[in-house]
Design an enzyme around this catalytic site. Structure first.
Site, PDB file in Angstrom:
ATOM      1  CB  CYS A   2     -14.408   0.403 -17.079  1.00 50.01           C
ATOM      2  SG  CYS A   2     -13.437  -0.368 -18.368  1.00 50.01           S
ATOM      3  NE  ARG A  27     -14.316   1.905 -11.397  1.00 50.65           N
ATOM      4  CZ  ARG A  27     -14.073   0.995 -10.464  1.00 50.65           C
ATOM      5  NH1 ARG A  27     -13.815   1.372  -9.245  1.00 50.65           N
ATOM      6  NH2 ARG A  27     -14.109  -0.282 -10.755  1.00 50.65           N
ATOM      7  CD1 TRP A  75      -6.784   1.705 -17.619  1.00 49.63           C
ATOM      8  CD2 TRP A  75      -7.137  -0.495 -17.749  1.00 49.63           C
ATOM      9  NE1 TRP A  75      -5.573   1.080 -17.461  1.00 49.63           N
ATOM     10  CE2 TRP A  75      -5.763  -0.271 -17.545  1.00 49.63           C
ATOM     11  CE3 TRP A  75      -7.580  -1.809 -17.871  1.00 49.63           C
ATOM     12  CZ2 TRP A  75      -4.836  -1.303 -17.447  1.00 49.63           C
ATOM     13  CZ3 TRP A  75      -6.666  -2.845 -17.774  1.00 49.63           C
ATOM     14  CH2 TRP A  75      -5.305  -2.591 -17.562  1.00 49.63           C
ATOM     15  CG  ASN A 101     -15.735  -2.209 -14.144  1.00 50.30           C
ATOM     16  OD1 ASN A 101     -15.852  -1.987 -12.960  1.00 50.30           O
ATOM     17  ND2 ASN A 101     -14.585  -2.577 -14.662  1.00 50.30           N
ATOM     18  N   GLY A 102     -15.376  -4.841 -16.626  1.00 49.16           N
ATOM     19  CA  GLY A 102     -14.953  -6.222 -16.344  1.00 49.16           C
ATOM     20  C   GLY A 102     -14.498  -6.906 -17.612  1.00 49.16           C
ATOM     21  CD  GLU A 488       4.450   4.256  -2.424  1.00 52.85           C
ATOM     22  OE1 GLU A 488       4.490   3.126  -2.941  1.00 52.85           O
ATOM     23  OE2 GLU A 488       3.538   5.068  -2.648  1.00 52.85           O
ATOM     24  CE  LYS A 492       2.778   6.835  -5.642  1.00 54.84           C
ATOM     25  NZ  LYS A 492       2.326   5.813  -4.746  1.00 54.84           N
ATOM     26  CD  GLU A 495       2.038   5.431  -9.198  1.00 54.84           C
ATOM     27  OE1 GLU A 495       1.189   4.668  -9.652  1.00 54.84           O
ATOM     28  OE2 GLU A 495       2.193   5.634  -7.981  1.00 54.84           O
ATOM     29  CG  HIS A 511      25.659  -6.746  -3.226  1.00 56.96           C
ATOM     30  ND1 HIS A 511      26.729  -7.571  -3.011  1.00 56.96           N
ATOM     31  CD2 HIS A 511      25.304  -6.271  -2.006  1.00 56.96           C
ATOM     32  CE1 HIS A 511      27.000  -7.619  -1.714  1.00 56.96           C
ATOM     33  NE2 HIS A 511      26.148  -6.822  -1.083  1.00 56.96           N
ATOM     34  CE  LYS A 610      -6.688   5.661  -5.922  1.00 55.59           C
ATOM     35  NZ  LYS A 610      -5.291   5.916  -5.564  1.00 55.59           N
TER      36      LYS A 610
HETATM   37  C1  F6R Z   1       0.453   3.171  -6.933  1.00 53.73           C
HETATM   38  C2  F6R Z   1      -0.851   2.572  -6.877  1.00 53.73           C
HETATM   39  C3  F6R Z   1      -0.989   1.118  -7.158  1.00 53.73           C
HETATM   40  C4  F6R Z   1      -1.918   0.489  -6.115  1.00 53.73           C
HETATM   41  C5  F6R Z   1      -2.187  -0.979  -6.462  1.00 53.73           C
HETATM   42  C6  F6R Z   1      -3.023  -1.668  -5.406  1.00 53.73           C
HETATM   43  O1  F6R Z   1       0.413   4.514  -6.623  1.00 53.73           O
HETATM   44  O2  F6R Z   1      -1.818   3.227  -6.627  1.00 53.73           O
HETATM   45  O3  F6R Z   1       0.251   0.488  -7.166  1.00 53.73           O
HETATM   46  O4  F6R Z   1      -1.337   0.608  -4.862  1.00 53.73           O
HETATM   47  O5  F6R Z   1      -2.841  -1.057  -7.700  1.00 53.73           O
HETATM   48  O6  F6R Z   1      -4.261  -1.055  -5.275  1.00 53.73           O
HETATM   49  P1  F6R Z   1      -5.167  -1.281  -3.989  1.00 53.73           P
HETATM   50  O7  F6R Z   1      -4.447  -0.723  -2.824  1.00 53.73           O
HETATM   51  O8  F6R Z   1      -6.426  -0.548  -4.311  1.00 53.73           O
HETATM   52  O9  F6R Z   1      -5.367  -2.758  -3.872  1.00 53.73           O
END
Ligand code: F6R
Length: 615
Positions: A2, A27, A75, A101-102, A488, A492, A495, A511, A610
């Site tokens: 949020c 957020r 969120w 937020n929380g 990774e 990407k 998501e 395997h 984020k």
């Molecule tokens: C993927 C992504 C998330 C963050 C994860 C950790 O693209 O953005 O998987 O990497 O939530 O976030 P941070 O790095 O902010 O601790």
């Protein structure tokens, strides 16, 4: 998660709060709301959906005037995303208005008590419980809003960044923080409140980041009063001068933040090593580590804790630290580490990696490591974030604000910082000769221009994306340094395009995952010329003989893989340990284009946020 925004001063609050919410939409973006005080009454509007939906609704439903306003982009945690559960929330009297937020973990028991005392609730949220608890305290104890907030917060368990005002005293906003970020921008007799500094950066560079368990009473015409929530001690504001600029947080001509941030990587990597990598002198300078070198050099092992993409950067770092600096490394999901009673000793060094510096699980893992006597080093992007403050020492990545929810430049800059750290330790341990060290640093200096070169494949990648955009499953394979890049790449794609994808070490394919391969399965293989090349070529043969479609990331001038693969994307040649900085670029672009072609919301993928400040 949020985002919260607030303003009190001499300007119109509405445009500031709305623009701020748009900047904080990364957020959370399932609902949004705003409350404005116009000098006589509060005008509140909230809606399920994005800030854009809120703008339309607010324009037709409420007066947009007033010099005091608070806003929220959500969120959802407690209560589904709908208009009623959106913030701000009123107290029962209608006097107090709050954004939060929380999570208030003990909200149910508080709610029961409040219901017994006659309170009613419209929403399913923990936040509406909190604002009514504040009201109850205020009335019962006959105290001012600031004191009521303080007493109420001492009764709650959980995490919060809140802003609350009383319409009967509209020259004041009270804010408080525990576990979720809160910044106060200080202008000329005007104040801004936000989850990060982006909503107010064009108005002021002066900001206070509240510490956990601090609250502030922000009153027009007065100095900000800071105090500790627990023991009422006065806290002294540490006013920081921010370096961020407005261009950094706008799209700058790109269609999406994600694409802008992918293209920013040459600059971001350069900024990460600027002033630290002194190739000519053969030195790596890192202010955050110099006085703690012994901790690293005498460590039994390094434990890396992180989540998501940052965890993948940690996996790359495991290969780098072990190969270059010969220090044993374990990489842990922060969420697992914190709950599994790990064995941590005073001789362990814990490295916490986090773009946002606010991830709840990573923060909790740090606290656990500290309690057990470990030295904790942070690698964060957001300056002044909770993780940056909680760790004993650290190094910022200097990637600049990352707004797209899918992490891109954070990943490559985290790897860059960790490579510098490993090199510094390797040099101290005399594992390199001067000329080898110089050669390594010089190669690292070429990475930004090699990333530029890798970005030139964008038109080809768009064509490839068009071929595979309707796939339902994809496999990503890599070995050694590029195994985490395969993970990774898959993350990407998942998501932002919602295509199921798995990353695997290439040799593990036989395997199990090989059973999935048929003519409908695209397999993205990282097959650079160094490090197990021949073995990866064999894996490619195995895929080909089962009719899988092969999209390979290869080194410029490759011949062998080109004969086997359906598509090849070239990257420039570099040292094996630096290849992740290049191989990840085409995979980021591929996910981006596939997501755009599938009409997905690239910067704000569904269900994600984020900054994951809940566990
Ligand atoms: C993927 C992504 C998330 C963050 C994860 C950790 O693209 O953005 O998987 O990497 O939530 O976030 P941070 O790095 O902010 O601790």
């Amino acid at each position: 998660m949020c985002g919260i925004v607030g303003y009190i001063g001499h300007r119109d609050a509405y445009p500031i709060v709305i623009k701020g919410l748009q900047r904080l939409e990364y957020r959370g973006y399932d609902s949004a709301g705003i409350a404005l005080y116009d000098g006589a009454s509060v005008n509140l509007c909230k809606t399920k959906g994005k800030v854009e939906d809120l703008k339309k609704k607010a324009k037709s439903e409420i007066s947009l005037s007033g010099n005091l306003g608070i806003g929220h982009t959500r969120w959802a945690t407690h209560g589904v995303p709908n208009d009623v559960n959106s913030h701000p929330h009123y107290s029962n009297s209608g006097d107090l208005v709050i954004i939060h937020n929380g999570i208030i973990e003990n909200y149910e028991s508080i709610k029961k008590e409040l219901i017994k005392r006659g309170y009613t609730f419209e929403s399913d949220t923990d936040t509406e419980v909190l604002v009514n608890l504040i009201e109850e305290v205020k009335l019962k104890e006959n105290v001012m809003l600031g004191q009521a907030v303080q007493i109420a917060l001492n009764e709650v368990v959980g995490a919060y960044a809140i802003a609350v005002f009383d319409k009967k005293k509209p020259d004041e906003i009270v804010v408080a923080k525990l576990g979720s970020p809160l910044a106060i921008g200080i202008g000329d007799n005007e104040f801004f409140i936000a989850s990060d500094a982006s909503p107010f950066i064009e108005f002021t560079n002066n900001a206070i980041y509240l510490e956990d368990e601090e609250m502030a009473i922000i009153r027009l015409g007065k100095e900000i009063k800071l105090r500790k929530i627990k023991n009422d001690a006065v806290a002294y504001p540490n006013i920081l001068e921010l370096q961020m600029n407005i261009e950094e947080i706008e799209k700058g001509g790109f269609d999406h933040f994600m694409l802008k941030e992918i293209y920013e990587q040459p600059r971001a990597i350069l900024d990460t090593y600027r002033g630290r990598l002194l190739a000519k002198q053969g030195i790596v300078k890192m202010a955050g580590i110099d006085q703690h070198l012994d901790k690293f050099l005498n460590a039994n092992r390094i434990i890396i804790v992180a989540c998501g993409t940052s965890w993948h950067a940690g996996l790359v770092a495991e290969y780098i630290f072990e190969n270059l600096a010969r220090i044993p490394v374990e990489v842990e999901y922060a969420s697992e580490f914190r709950y599994r009673n790990p064995i941590i000793t005073e001789n362990d060094v814990v490295i916490a990696i986090s773009q946002s510096g606010e991830t709840a699980d990573t923060l909790a893992a740090i606290k656990l490591a500290k309690e057990n006597g470990a030295f904790v080093f942070g690698v964060c992007n957001v300056v002044g974030s909770s993780i940056a403050r909680e760790t004993h020492a650290g190094a910022y990545t200097h990637a600049g604000p990352e707004i797209g929810v899918a992490s891109t430049k954070a990943f490559t800059t985290q790897i860059t910082v960790l490579t510098l750290l490993a090199l510094k330790l390797a040099k101290e341990k005399e594992l390199f000769t001067d000329s080898q060290f110089h050669e390594y640093l010089t190669e690292l200096e070429t990475i930004p221009s090699k990333v530029e070169k890798a970005l030139e494949s964008n038109p080809l990648i768009e064509i490839i994306a068009d071929v595979y955009k309707d796939s339902t499953n994809c496999l990503y394979l890599g070995r050694g340094y590029n195994f985490p890049v395969a993970l990774e790449g898959a993350l990407k794609l998942k998501e932002i395009s919602y295509i199921h994808a798995e990353g695997y070490p290439a040799a593990e394919m036989k395997h199990g995952p090989i059973a999935l391969i048929d003519e409908h399965m695209p397999v993205f293989v990282i097959a650079t010329n160094k490090g197990h090349y021949e073995k990866v070529v064999s894996n490619i043969q195995e895929i080909k003989s089962r009719k899988g479609k092969i999209i390979a990331i290869v080194t410029e001038g490759d011949v062998q893989v080109k004969e086997l693969a359906d598509h090849c994307i070239e990257i420039p040649e570099t040292f094996e340990s630096l290849t992740p900085l290049l191989t990840t670029i085409p995979l980021q672009l591929l996910s981006y284009h596939i997501a755009v072609m599938r009409n997905c919301n690239v910067d704000q993928p569904r269900n994600l946020a984020k900054s994951v400040t809940v566990e």
